[in-house]
Design an enzyme around this catalytic site. Sequence first.
Site, short mmCIF file in Angstrom:
data_model
loop_
_atom_site.label_atom_id
_atom_site.label_comp_id
_atom_site.label_asym_id
_atom_site.label_seq_id
_atom_site.Cartn_x
_atom_site.Cartn_y
_atom_site.Cartn_z
N CYS A 65 -13.89 -46.21 -15.29
CA CYS A 65 -13.56 -44.87 -14.82
C CYS A 65 -13.82 -43.87 -15.95
O CYS A 65 -13.35 -44.07 -17.08
CB CYS A 65 -12.10 -44.82 -14.39
SG CYS A 65 -11.52 -43.16 -13.97
N ASP A 104 -13.39 -50.40 -12.85
CA ASP A 104 -13.57 -50.32 -11.40
C ASP A 104 -14.51 -51.45 -11.00
O ASP A 104 -15.51 -51.70 -11.68
CB ASP A 104 -14.19 -48.97 -10.99
CG ASP A 104 -13.20 -47.83 -11.07
OD1 ASP A 104 -12.04 -48.03 -10.66
OD2 ASP A 104 -13.57 -46.75 -11.55
#
Length: 127
Positions: free
Chosen positions: A40, A47
Amino acid sequence: MRYGEKEIKEFDVENMEIWPNDAKNDYIIKITLPEFMCCCPRSGYPDFATIYLEYMPDKFVVELKAIKLYINTFMYRNVSHEASINEIYNTLKDKLKPKWIKVVGDFNPRGNVHTVIECCSDMVVPK
């Protein structure tokens, strides 16, 4: 550094291996990459996503190890869901020049939010 880490860190997308497509028929190639990871850009938290790649080749196809290494280069990059999928789409579209291409990123839920990003060469914008 282990050999896999070395291959990923040294991978240069400009030298991504592509092969000639000698087939005379139109056909679709479908590739699933279930271990995509990026970080992120705001928090740095990882992620995870499954990337679905489909394309109708024209003169070139991507070598499978090359696409794996390319996808793994995102592992330590701070990049948004949207930016990562658009970059993958643009890179493959530019390199392969396929007749048709679609890239979908199905991101694992984080904070109770599930995101799916889709780029497609024949996208129709809803009214």
